[in-house]
Scaffold this motif. Structure first.
Motif, PDB file in Angstrom:
ATOM      1  N   MET A  85      12.695   7.480  -8.048  1.00 35.58           N
ATOM      2  CA  MET A  85      11.849   7.255  -6.866  1.00 35.58           C
ATOM      3  C   MET A  85      12.068   5.835  -6.354  1.00 35.58           C
ATOM      4  N   ALA A  86      13.328   5.453  -6.196  1.00 31.07           N
ATOM      5  CA  ALA A  86      13.644   4.102  -5.736  1.00 31.07           C
ATOM      6  C   ALA A  86      14.449   4.177  -4.450  1.00 31.07           C
ATOM      7  N   GLY A  87      14.404   3.090  -3.684  1.00 30.92           N
ATOM      8  CA  GLY A  87      15.165   3.021  -2.439  1.00 30.92           C
ATOM      9  C   GLY A  87      14.308   2.471  -1.325  1.00 30.92           C
ATOM     10  N   GLU A  88      14.872   1.553  -0.559  1.00 29.21           N
ATOM     11  CA  GLU A  88      14.111   0.904   0.509  1.00 29.21           C
ATOM     12  C   GLU A  88      13.607   1.895   1.545  1.00 29.21           C
ATOM     13  N   ILE A  89      14.360   2.957   1.788  1.00 30.58           N
ATOM     14  CA  ILE A  89      13.948   3.939   2.789  1.00 30.58           C
ATOM     15  C   ILE A  89      12.605   4.561   2.441  1.00 30.58           C
ATOM     16  N   LEU A  90      12.286   4.634   1.129  1.00 32.43           N
ATOM     17  CA  LEU A  90      11.026   5.249   0.714  1.00 32.43           C
ATOM     18  C   LEU A  90       9.821   4.446   1.186  1.00 32.43           C
ATOM     19  N   GLU A  91       9.994   3.152   1.417  1.00 32.77           N
ATOM     20  CA  GLU A  91       8.878   2.335   1.874  1.00 32.77           C
ATOM     21  C   GLU A  91       8.376   2.772   3.248  1.00 32.77           C
ATOM     22  N   ASP A  92       9.229   3.482   4.000  1.00 33.19           N
ATOM     23  CA  ASP A  92       8.786   3.988   5.297  1.00 33.19           C
ATOM     24  C   ASP A  92       7.642   4.989   5.154  1.00 33.19           C
ATOM     25  N   ALA A  93       7.514   5.604   3.976  1.00 36.98           N
ATOM     26  CA  ALA A  93       6.405   6.537   3.748  1.00 36.98           C
ATOM     27  C   ALA A  93       5.056   5.847   3.897  1.00 36.98           C
ATOM     28  N   LEU A  94       5.035   4.536   3.704  1.00 41.44           N
ATOM     29  CA  LEU A  94       3.782   3.785   3.799  1.00 41.44           C
ATOM     30  C   LEU A  94       3.234   3.742   5.217  1.00 41.44           C
ATOM     31  N   ILE A  95       4.057   4.031   6.228  1.00 42.53           N
ATOM     32  CA  ILE A  95       3.559   4.037   7.611  1.00 42.53           C
ATOM     33  C   ILE A  95       3.354   5.458   8.129  1.00 42.53           C
ATOM     34  N   CYS A  96       3.443   6.446   7.227  1.00 45.28           N
ATOM     35  CA  CYS A  96       3.170   7.844   7.591  1.00 45.28           C
ATOM     36  C   CYS A  96       1.659   8.042   7.687  1.00 45.28           C
ATOM     37  N   CYS A  97       1.190   8.703   8.739  1.00 47.00           N
ATOM     38  CA  CYS A  97      -0.247   8.957   8.899  1.00 47.00           C
ATOM     39  C   CYS A  97      -0.666  10.257   8.228  1.00 47.00           C
TER      40      CYS A  97
END
Length: 444
Positions: free
Chosen positions: A290-302
Motif C-alpha cells: 500500500m505504498a506510492g505517492e499516487i495513493l495520497e490522492d485518495a486523501l482528497i476524495c469526498c
C-alpha cells in the motif's frame, strides 16, 4: 456578540449534521463573505432536510442569521433543489415577511448528485473552487447544513442537541421522517416505520451512496445519522459495501479496463482537483503493498460514490478503495499538500452532473422514493446508548457516574481540555446504568 454565539453553540454540542460531524463552534470563529445553508438533500431517498426547511423555516433562518452575525458575513444563501417547491415557497415567504430580503436569498439547484457536497455547492453558488485538502473557509465561505442551523437556533435559546431528524425507508411498511432521541437503537426507528416487510435484509445508516452497512440493528442513532435504509441483503448497495480491500483489489486487477470513466465523472476532478481514481485503481492492482505517492490522492476524495455506483461499467469499487486507503494514510499521519495553485473547472462539468433519477435507477432504489410523511406520534424509548465520539476530533469525556439521575438535556460528556470535540447531552430522562470510555447508557 461572536464570543456569546460561539459559547452557546459549543455548550449545546452542535456539530455538522450533514457530514462528518465537524464541531460547529470552530467554524464560527472566522470572518467570511457569505454563509451557505445547505439544504440540497444530497443523497437519494433522504427527506429530512426538505421537511426541516418547509416546517422549521423560522428556526433555519434564525440559525443562519446567528452564523452570519458571528462570522460578520454580509449575506447568506439557503441552497436547495427546485423540486422541493414547498420548501422554496416557505423560505421565500418567511424571508420577505421578516424583512430579510437583500440579506438572505434562496439559490435553487438542479436535481443532480452530489449537489450537496460543499465543494460543489460553493462552486455552484459562489463560482469559487475550494482548494485540494481545504475547506470552504479557504475561500471565505461557511457552509452549514440546515439541521445544524436549526440546532444553532435552538442553542441560542439554551437548548442542547438531543434529537435527530432521520428518514427511515426502503423495505419497511411505512416509510417516515421522524425526530428521534440520539442514542435510540436503529431497530426502534425501524419499528416506528412499521417494521421490515422482509425477513432477509440489511441496514444502511446514511444514504445509499455514502452510508455504511450496519452489523446489527442495535447500533444507536447519532448526531450525523440522516437515514436508515432497510434493503434486501443481496441488494447491490449492500453487496458493494461488504467487500474487503483484498477482494476489491483482486477484482480490480481482473476486471478494470482503465476506461477512466470513474475519473471523468468524479466531481472533484471536474472542479479542477488532481484526483484520478482510475490511476489509483491501476496502481493498487499491479503494485504490491500500500505504498506510492499516487495513493495520497485518495486523501482528497469526498467518497461520494459516483465512481463506483454510476460511472464504472464493471461495477468496481474505487470509492471503497479510496476510503480504505484514506483510513490507512490518516492513521499513519500522512498529509497531502495541494499539488496545484490554480484550479480550472472542466468544460464538461455541467454535462457530467448525475441526474438523481438516473442514479436511483442505477442503484435500483427508485421504488423506495416515496416522499415519506412525518411521524407525528409521541416516541417512547426506555434506553439510549450515547457514543462519546459522534464528531471529528477527540471523544467527549464522561462527567456522569452510574446511578446519576438525568433530565433530558443534562450534560453527560465534556470536550477534553484543549482538544477539538463536541459536548454530549442526555436525550431522555432516566438513570445512568453504564459509563464507558466510548458510550454512556441511560434507562428510564
Amino acid at each position: 456578540m461572536r464570543a456569546d454565539i460561539v459559547d452557546k453553540v459549543r455548550a449545546a454540542g452542535v456539530v455538522g449534521a450533514g457530514g462528518a460531524g465537524f464541531p460547529s463552534h470552530i467554524k464560527l470563529q472566522f470572518e467570511v463573505t457569505r454563509v451557505l445553508a445547505n439544504g440540497a438533500s444530497c443523497e437519494p431517498l433522504l427527506a429530512g432536510d426538505p421537511y426541516i426547511m418547509a416546517h422549521q423555516t423560522d428556526r433555519v433562518l434564525s440559525g443562519l442569521l446567528a452564523v452570519m452575525d458571528c462570522t460578520e458575513a454580509p449575506g447568506g444563501t439557503v441552497c436547495l433543489k427546485s423540486k422541493h417547491a414547498q420548501s422554496v415557497a416557505a423560505l421565500e415567504e418567511k424571508i420577505s415577511a421578516n424583512g430579510y430580503t437583500g440579506r438572505i436569498d434562496v439559490f435553487e439547484l438542479d436535481d443532480f448528485y452530489p449537489a450537496g457536497d460543499e465543494f460543489i455547492l460553493v462552486n455552484e453558488v459562489m463560482g469559487k473552487i475550494v482548494p485540494e485538502g481545504g475547506i470552504p473557509l479557504n475561500v471565505q465561505v461557511v457552509v452549514s447544513n440546515v439541521e445544524s442551523l436549526l440546532n444553532i437556533s435552538r442553542a441560542m435559546d439554551g437548548h442542547p442537541v438531543t434529537d435527530r431528524y432521520v428518514t427511515v425507508c426502503g423495505e419497511v411498511n411505512q416509510p417516515i421522517v421522524c425526530k428521534v432521541p440520539i442514542g435510540m437503537p436503529v431497530r426502534a426507528a425501524i419499528e416506528l416505520a412499521g417494521g421490515p416487510k422482509i425477513s432477509d435484509y440489511g441496514i444502511v445508516m446514511g444514504g445509499p451512496m455514502m452510508g455504511r452497512v450496519l452489523q446489527n440493528d442495535s447500533e444507536p442513532v447519532v448526531k450525523t445519522t440522516s437515514g436508515i435504509l432497510v434493503l434486501p441483503s443481496n441488494h447491490n448497495v449492500i453487496r458493494g459495501k461488504n467487500r474487503s480491500l483484498d477482494q476489491m483489489r483482486l477484482i480490480a486487477k481482473s476486471a478494470c479496463t482503465q476506461c477512466s470513466r470513474c475519473t471523468e465523472l468524479c466531481p472533484r476532478y471536474l472542479i479542477g482537483h488532481s484526483l484520478e481514481p482510475h490511476r489509483i485503481m491501476r496502481h493498487l492492482a499491479y503494485t504490491p503493498g500500500m505504498a506510492g505517492e499516487i495513493l495520497e490522492d485518495a486523501l482528497i476524495c469526498c467518497e461520494c460514490g459516483v465512481c463506483e455506483k454510476f460511472a464504472c461499467p464493471m461495477m468496481l469499487s474505487p470509492r471503497e478503495i479510496n476510503a480504505a486507503v484514506k483510513r490507512k494514510l490518516l492513521s499513519e499521519g500522512v498529509k497531502r499538500e495541494p499539488s496545484r495553485e490554480v484550479y480550472q473547472v472542466s468544460r464538461f462539468f455541467n454535462t457530467r452532473k448525475i441526474p438523481l433519477k438516473r442514479l436511483m435507477e442505477r442503484l435500483d432504489v427508485s421504488t423506495y422514493d416515496t416522499h415519506p410523511p412525518f411521524y407525528e406520534d409521541e416516541i417512547h424509548i426506555r434506553q439510549v446508548s450515547i457514543p462519546l465520539q459522534q464528531h471529528l476530533g477527540k471523544p467527549a469525556e464522561p462527567v456522569v457516574q452510574v446511578g446519576d439521575k438525568l433530565k433530558k438535556g443534562d450534560l453527560i460528556g465534556e470536550i477534553p481540555k484543549g482538544a477539538l470535540g463536541a459536548r454530549m447531552h442526555a436525550s431522555i430522562d432516566g438513570t445512568v446504568t453504564s459509563v464507558g470510555d466510548h458510550i454512556i447508557i441511560t434507562q428510564v
